[in-house]
Design a protein around this motif. Structure first.
Motif, mmCIF file in Angstrom:
data_model
loop_
_atom_site.group_PDB
_atom_site.id
_atom_site.type_symbol
_atom_site.label_atom_id
_atom_site.label_comp_id
_atom_site.label_asym_id
_atom_site.label_seq_id
_atom_site.Cartn_x
_atom_site.Cartn_y
_atom_site.Cartn_z
ATOM 1 N N PHE A 177 -1.083 23.810 0.008
ATOM 2 C CA PHE A 177 -1.056 23.058 -1.248
ATOM 3 C C PHE A 177 0.106 23.495 -2.141
ATOM 4 O O PHE A 177 0.565 22.713 -2.983
ATOM 5 C CB PHE A 177 -2.393 23.201 -1.967
ATOM 6 C CG PHE A 177 -3.408 22.219 -1.490
ATOM 7 C CD1 PHE A 177 -3.495 20.960 -2.080
ATOM 8 C CD2 PHE A 177 -4.260 22.522 -0.436
ATOM 9 C CE1 PHE A 177 -4.423 20.032 -1.629
ATOM 10 C CE2 PHE A 177 -5.188 21.602 0.020
ATOM 11 C CZ PHE A 177 -5.276 20.349 -0.561
ATOM 12 N N SER B 275 2.681 20.912 -3.599
ATOM 13 C CA SER B 275 2.952 20.883 -5.037
ATOM 14 C C SER B 275 4.431 20.804 -5.347
ATOM 15 O O SER B 275 4.804 20.534 -6.511
ATOM 16 C CB SER B 275 2.351 22.129 -5.701
ATOM 17 O OG SER B 275 0.942 22.169 -5.517
ATOM 18 N N SER C 137 4.859 17.580 -6.577
ATOM 19 C CA SER C 137 3.938 17.192 -7.648
ATOM 20 C C SER C 137 4.622 17.300 -9.004
ATOM 21 O O SER C 137 5.208 18.352 -9.318
ATOM 22 C CB SER C 137 2.691 18.076 -7.625
ATOM 23 O OG SER C 137 1.888 17.827 -8.756
ATOM 24 N N SER D 196 3.163 17.609 -11.780
ATOM 25 C CA SER D 196 2.322 18.400 -12.686
ATOM 26 C C SER D 196 2.255 19.870 -12.299
ATOM 27 O O SER D 196 1.413 20.602 -12.809
ATOM 28 C CB SER D 196 0.908 17.814 -12.732
ATOM 29 O OG SER D 196 0.334 17.788 -11.439
ATOM 30 N N ASN E 144 2.044 23.425 -9.649
ATOM 31 C CA ASN E 144 1.333 23.941 -8.473
ATOM 32 C C ASN E 144 -0.155 23.624 -8.581
ATOM 33 O O ASN E 144 -0.851 24.105 -9.478
ATOM 34 C CB ASN E 144 1.553 25.446 -8.364
ATOM 35 C CG ASN E 144 1.072 25.988 -7.022
ATOM 36 O OD1 ASN E 144 0.333 25.337 -6.299
ATOM 37 N ND2 ASN E 144 1.506 27.202 -6.705
ATOM 38 N N ILE E 145 -0.617 22.826 -7.620
ATOM 39 C CA ILE E 145 -2.018 22.421 -7.618
ATOM 40 C C ILE E 145 -2.945 23.612 -7.414
ATOM 41 O O ILE E 145 -4.039 23.681 -7.994
ATOM 42 C CB ILE E 145 -2.263 21.362 -6.513
ATOM 43 C CG1 ILE E 145 -1.400 20.126 -6.776
ATOM 44 C CG2 ILE E 145 -3.732 21.005 -6.405
ATOM 45 C CD1 ILE E 145 -1.471 19.095 -5.658
ATOM 46 N N VAL F 237 -9.668 21.278 -9.080
ATOM 47 C CA VAL F 237 -8.348 20.690 -9.266
ATOM 48 C C VAL F 237 -8.453 19.594 -10.307
ATOM 49 O O VAL F 237 -9.557 19.158 -10.690
ATOM 50 C CB VAL F 237 -7.796 20.102 -7.941
ATOM 51 C CG1 VAL F 237 -7.534 21.184 -6.920
ATOM 52 C CG2 VAL F 237 -8.736 19.038 -7.401
ATOM 53 N N ASN F 238 -7.295 19.124 -10.753
ATOM 54 C CA ASN F 238 -7.247 18.000 -11.671
ATOM 55 C C ASN F 238 -7.929 16.802 -11.050
ATOM 56 O O ASN F 238 -7.824 16.571 -9.849
ATOM 57 C CB ASN F 238 -5.782 17.686 -11.989
ATOM 58 C CG ASN F 238 -5.655 16.639 -13.087
ATOM 59 O OD1 ASN F 238 -6.108 15.507 -12.929
ATOM 60 N ND2 ASN F 238 -5.016 17.020 -14.187
ATOM 61 N N PHE G 259 -6.302 14.597 -8.537
ATOM 62 C CA PHE G 259 -6.081 15.037 -7.157
ATOM 63 C C PHE G 259 -7.383 15.155 -6.352
ATOM 64 O O PHE G 259 -7.377 15.628 -5.226
ATOM 65 C CB PHE G 259 -5.352 16.385 -7.143
ATOM 66 C CG PHE G 259 -4.008 16.342 -7.823
ATOM 67 C CD1 PHE G 259 -3.130 15.300 -7.566
ATOM 68 C CD2 PHE G 259 -3.640 17.336 -8.705
ATOM 69 C CE1 PHE G 259 -1.891 15.251 -8.183
ATOM 70 C CE2 PHE G 259 -2.395 17.291 -9.340
ATOM 71 C CZ PHE G 259 -1.513 16.248 -9.069
ATOM 72 N N GLN G 260 -8.494 14.770 -6.952
ATOM 73 C CA GLN G 260 -9.762 14.786 -6.227
ATOM 74 C C GLN G 260 -9.876 13.544 -5.340
ATOM 75 O O GLN G 260 -9.339 12.480 -5.662
ATOM 76 C CB GLN G 260 -10.938 14.840 -7.209
ATOM 77 C CG GLN G 260 -11.091 16.156 -7.929
ATOM 78 C CD GLN G 260 -12.277 16.189 -8.850
ATOM 79 O OE1 GLN G 260 -12.887 15.148 -9.141
ATOM 80 N NE2 GLN G 260 -12.643 17.381 -9.317
ATOM 81 N N TRP H 147 -4.853 14.502 1.732
ATOM 82 C CA TRP H 147 -3.496 15.046 1.843
ATOM 83 C C TRP H 147 -3.161 15.235 3.330
ATOM 84 O O TRP H 147 -3.846 15.962 4.031
ATOM 85 C CB TRP H 147 -3.391 16.375 1.115
ATOM 86 C CG TRP H 147 -3.696 16.282 -0.334
ATOM 87 C CD1 TRP H 147 -4.858 16.591 -0.954
ATOM 88 C CD2 TRP H 147 -2.808 15.826 -1.355
ATOM 89 N NE1 TRP H 147 -4.783 16.362 -2.289
ATOM 90 C CE2 TRP H 147 -3.508 15.888 -2.580
ATOM 91 C CE3 TRP H 147 -1.490 15.371 -1.372
ATOM 92 C CZ2 TRP H 147 -2.941 15.515 -3.780
ATOM 93 C CZ3 TRP H 147 -0.926 15.006 -2.573
ATOM 94 C CH2 TRP H 147 -1.638 15.066 -3.761
#
Length: 674
Positions: free
Chosen positions: A522, A526, A529, A531, A533-534, A604-605, A608-609, A613
């Motif tokens: 991940f 990220s 991403s 936003s 690092n997840i 997680v945010n 991202f649910q 992936w």
């Protein structure tokens, strides 16, 4: 005095001349071929076999003084094969007996002897065939056994550079013994003991291996009674030295045998190196892997054999084997029943690694040549189908402990039954790392192709205890249960793997899992991403309430496998396969972090649910675990783009909704003011 001296000289000269004349007359007048019928008849009468001297008989002085016989063959008058053939036989004779017309053999020297030991499909050996009803050897014209008295009590026998061809149609055996040398003194067939020494080489033309054997004993042969005793027997096959006794009784009719043997302490791998190719680097030192046969008691007859007791020791561990084997008959198959009990057995130490040089060479060649195909499969191994269909077996095994492939099992108890081509192996609960292992194997070799069913169960196994012997499993703790159910078919090992169907399941209770590899995946995701690092806030070790895995096989292991791993709200699912020959695996997986109602152990945010992936797990088993999986960045970009589109659509929808609400409110206000 001078006259006396002259008389002595004349006397000695006269004796010398007389001896020369006598020898000349003896060798000129006496034709040694006149002994041919006597020798043939004596062998026929005393050994009940047909000796044929096809060549001439001449006087010889080397290697002994006596007769030289060329081109000799021996038959039993029943089977078509020759029992034996000689290129040359030298017989040392008693000169005094010759002067009286007798043939007294003092020593026999046979060179280039060849023996045929042939067993037909019914198990009848040509040397043991009953010749009582066979026609007697035809008597030579004008000669009889009494024409020339012959004494064959041979003081010494020497066989030089002999060979034996062994072919057994009933057991599919075809081998050859060469460079056989035999010597004995006071040799007789009348039940009087005499010393015997024998050496030979067993040469495997296929593998190029060369094995030397030496045997020494005090023999006692009663040919008429059909009895042979080998006392103080000593058999040397370096580094093994067997000693003991062997006896055979009534071998001309209803043969029985029995033996009592023991051995020295020797290195087992160095003995196995005589029979199989072993990597020299894996060979233990001479003072390691010490093996000995403490006691071997066995007996048998034409119906079968009994192992009264075999006790062996390996590095302080002892094992005892008892059993019975009955030969096949017209009404039943061969039957083997045995019982094995042992202390601790370490198969890893007992069976040294073998070098697969051909596969390694092929792989090296493939890697070194641009554009060459990579070696992806090894030579196939056929299942012993004919053997499984040829006999019935019942066996019981009880071991204090068993070490295999680095794993420990203790105690071990299982039964084996092979009947009518169907093999069943069923274990009693086996101790396995603070838990228990159960296994059932069923191989139906009577079907075509063979059908294999395997079921295993692991109950309450301690992952921490297992990690001590399998360090790669140190990423999780807890106690787990596992089960497998698989079906396969085929007559070779590769065919079985290519047809495997079934499922494996794993459930871990109260487990802590090291998710460093997941965090690494991940972190790579990220990079794309917006936003950040997840997985930045994830700990390295996470305790999960629910941890389980499923692996489903469909028509082989190379591909079409379905994998699913669930760790509370973390889900891994996808398909792939394993290349056993190359030691590699390749799975295309989706890593997902689920939202509620799943227990939110990994947070997680919300954006991202429930997102799949894309991850590729393509590596070799020997690679570091952190290198097993990496994200498919091209598809990850597409996932982020889809998330962005969804977010834009959601914001646009929210903005449009706000404008609609404002317009509705203004219209309502307009009508209210009128």
């Amino acid at each position: 005095m001078s006259k006396l001296f002259k008389y002595l000289i004349f006397l000695l000269a006269g004796l010398a001349v007389f001896a020369v004349v006598l020898a000349f007359i003896l060798f000129s007048v006496i034709d040694p071929n006149r002994y041919k019928p006597a020798i043939e008849t004596a062998v026929s009468q005393q050994a009940d076999m047909q000796l044929r001297i096809n060549g001439d008989i001449d006087w010889t002085f080397r290697p002994v003084f006596g007769l030289s016989i060329t081109d000799v063959s021996l038959r039993n008058g029943v089977t078509p094969q020759e029992l034996a053939a000689f290129s040359n036989i030298a017989l040392k004779l008693d000169i005094g007996s010759l002067l009286y017309g007798n043939l007294a053999v003092q020593e026999l020297v046979a060179e280039n002897l060849h023996i045929n030991w042939f067993v037909d499909a019914q198990g009848q050996a040509n040397w043991l065939v009953n010749t009582d009803s066979s026609p007697a050897a035809p008597e030579q014209p004008g000669a009889s056994s009494t024409d020339l008295p012959i004494d064959i009590n041979i003081a010494e026998i020497r066989v030089i550079n002999a060979s034996i061809a062994v072919r057994d149609l009933s057991n599919n055996i075809d081998t050859r013994l060469q460079n056989i040398n035999l010597s004995s003194q006071n040799t007789n067939l009348e039940n009087r003991p005499f010393p015997l020494e024998l050496s030979m080489r067993l040469i495997n033309e296929v593998s190029g291996q060369d094995l030397t054997m030496e045997l020494a004993s005090t023999a006692q042969v009663d040919f008429n009674g059909g009895n042979i005793n080998l006392d103080d027997l000593r058999l040397n096959v370096s580094p093994l030295v067997l000693s003991g006794d062997l006896s055979v009784s009534d071998f001309r009719n209803a043969m029985r045998w029995q033996t009592s043997l023991s051995s020295n302490t020797f290195n087992l791998s160095h003995l196995l190196a005589n029979f199989m190719a072993i990597d020299e680097d894996s060979m233990p030192a001479h003072n390691e892997q010490q093996f000995s046969i403490q006691n071997l008691q066995a007996n048998g007859d034409s119906t079968g054999a009994t192992l009264g007791g075999l006790t062996i020791a390996l590095d302080g561990t002892t094992a005892e084997l008892r059993g019975d084997y009955l030969f096949a008959t017209d009404t039943r198959q061969a039957l083997l029943a045995y019982n094995l009990t042992a202390d601790a057995i370490d198969l890893d130490a007992l069976l040294p690694a073998t070098a697969n040089t051909e596969t390694a060479a092929a792989t090296d060649a493939s890697d070194s040549q641009p554009g060459s195909a990579t070696v992806t499969s090894s030579a196939d191994t056929a299942l012993p189908i004919d053997f499984l269909r040829s006999m019935n077996i019942r066996g019981e095994h009880r071991l204090e402990s068993l070490a295999m492939s680095g794993l420990q099992f203790a105690p071990v108890a299982f039964g084996l039954q092979l009947q009518d081509g169907v093999l069943n192996i069923d274990t009693q609960p086996v101790g396995f790392y603070d838990g228990e292992l159960d296994a059932t194997i069923n191989l139906d070799a009577s079907a075509s192709p063979a059908q294999l069913a395997v079921e295993t169960g692991l109950n309450n196994i301690s992952a921490s205890a297992l990690t001590a012997d399998m360090p790669r499993l140190d990423f999780f703790t807890g106690r787990f249960n596992a089960s497998t159910t698989h079906m396969m078919q085929g007559d070779t090992v590769n065919a079985l793997f290519d047809s495997i169907d079934g499922a494996s399941t794993l459930q871990v209770n109260d487990s802590s899992v090291n998710i460093t590899m997941l965090k690494r995946v991940f972190s790579a995701i990220s990079v794309l991403s917006p936003s950040g690092n997840i997985a930045a806030q994830w700990p390295d070790v996470v305790r999960f309430n629910n941890a389980e895995a499923f692996l489903i096989f469909v028509d082989g292991i190379d591909d079409n496998q379905e994998l699913n791993v669930r760790l509370d709200n973390f889900d891994i699912s996808g398909t792939g396969g394993i290349d056993l020959a190359a030691g590699e695996f390749d799975y295309r997986l989706d890593f997902s972090i689920l939202g509620e109602p799943a227990l939110q152990t990994i947070r997680v945010n919300e954006d991202f649910q429930n997102v799949a992936w894309p991850v590729r797990c393509d590596a070799a088993f020997d690679d570091a675990a952190l290198q097993y999986c990496s994200p498919d960045l091209q598809r990850v970009r597409e996932v982020f783009a889809a998330i962005a589109r969804d977010e834009i659509q959601q914001r646009a929808s929210e903005a449009l909704g706000e404008q609609v609400d404002r317009l509705r409110n203004r219209i309502q206000d307009l009508f209210q003011n009128q």
